[in-house]
Design a protein around this motif. Structure first.
Motif, mmCIF file in Angstrom:
data_model
loop_
_atom_site.group_PDB
_atom_site.id
_atom_site.type_symbol
_atom_site.label_atom_id
_atom_site.label_comp_id
_atom_site.label_asym_id
_atom_site.label_seq_id
_atom_site.Cartn_x
_atom_site.Cartn_y
_atom_site.Cartn_z
ATOM 1 N N ASP A 5 8.811 -7.415 1.791
ATOM 2 C CA ASP A 5 8.417 -6.087 2.278
ATOM 3 C C ASP A 5 8.442 -5.037 1.170
ATOM 4 O O ASP A 5 7.811 -3.996 1.288
ATOM 5 C CB ASP A 5 9.316 -5.637 3.433
ATOM 6 C CG ASP A 5 8.967 -6.327 4.746
ATOM 7 O OD1 ASP A 5 7.862 -6.927 4.843
ATOM 8 O OD2 ASP A 5 9.795 -6.276 5.678
ATOM 9 N N ASN A 21 7.107 -5.393 -1.641
ATOM 10 C CA ASN A 21 5.909 -5.629 -2.451
ATOM 11 C C ASN A 21 6.248 -6.015 -3.896
ATOM 12 O O ASN A 21 5.823 -5.353 -4.845
ATOM 13 C CB ASN A 21 4.979 -4.415 -2.416
ATOM 14 C CG ASN A 21 3.592 -4.749 -2.879
ATOM 15 O OD1 ASN A 21 3.154 -5.904 -2.782
ATOM 16 N ND2 ASN A 21 2.886 -3.762 -3.398
ATOM 17 N N TRP A 47 4.283 -15.489 4.920
ATOM 18 C CA TRP A 47 3.829 -14.237 4.317
ATOM 19 C C TRP A 47 2.472 -14.434 3.656
ATOM 20 O O TRP A 47 1.589 -13.593 3.732
ATOM 21 C CB TRP A 47 4.879 -13.757 3.323
ATOM 22 C CG TRP A 47 4.443 -12.670 2.405
ATOM 23 C CD1 TRP A 47 4.438 -11.324 2.673
ATOM 24 C CD2 TRP A 47 3.968 -12.812 1.068
ATOM 25 N NE1 TRP A 47 3.975 -10.639 1.577
ATOM 26 C CE2 TRP A 47 3.685 -11.530 0.579
ATOM 27 C CE3 TRP A 47 3.765 -13.909 0.230
ATOM 28 C CZ2 TRP A 47 3.208 -11.310 -0.708
ATOM 29 C CZ3 TRP A 47 3.287 -13.699 -1.046
ATOM 30 C CH2 TRP A 47 3.012 -12.403 -1.504
#
Length: 129
Positions: free
Chosen positions: A33, A35, A64
């Motif tokens: 999350d 990045n 993901w």
């Protein structure tokens, strides 16, 4: 007997904590999350977390990757990626039974070495090689 009843009620109200597999999954999702770069993802994959938590980590990365296929594919073609990383990714794809979705993602990706490596190992994706 009273203590047991209180303990059981407390567990029902509070719930149980996650085990190491659940925690690895949560930690990986939280990590992704943020990045991270491809370099950071590979370093994260190479950190030893234990056998089952490590498998959960790879599983979370594969899940993901279905939603972030461009970054996932770029990560798998990063110079730091190892054949062990690639083999474990392919194993998790097959283990989760979502190889058909990955075959679609990889259907036109045969230019880079690791794209061919992954595609050739996915179940049912060996056409045209």
């Amino acid at each position: 007997m009273n203590r047991l009843s209180v303990t059981l009620v407390a567990l029902l109200l509070v719930g149980c904590e996650c085990d190491s597999i659940c925690e690895a999954n949560r930690a990986t999702i939280a990590f992704l999350d943020k990045n991270p770069s491809s370099d950071q993802i590979i370093d994260y994959l190479n950190e030893y977390k234990g056998e089952a938590p490590g498998a959960a980590t790879y599983g979370a990365i594969v899940n993901w990757g279905l939603k972030n296929s461009t970054k996932f594919i770029d990560t798998l073609n990063h110079p730091k990626i190892t054949n062990r990383n690639l083999d474990l990714i392919v194993y998790k794809i097959a283990d989760y039974g979502n190889h058909e979705e990955w075959c679609k993602i990889y259907s036109d990706l045969t230019v880079r070495k690791n794209d061919k490596y992954i595609r050739s190992r996915l179940l049912g994706c060996n056409y045209g090689l």
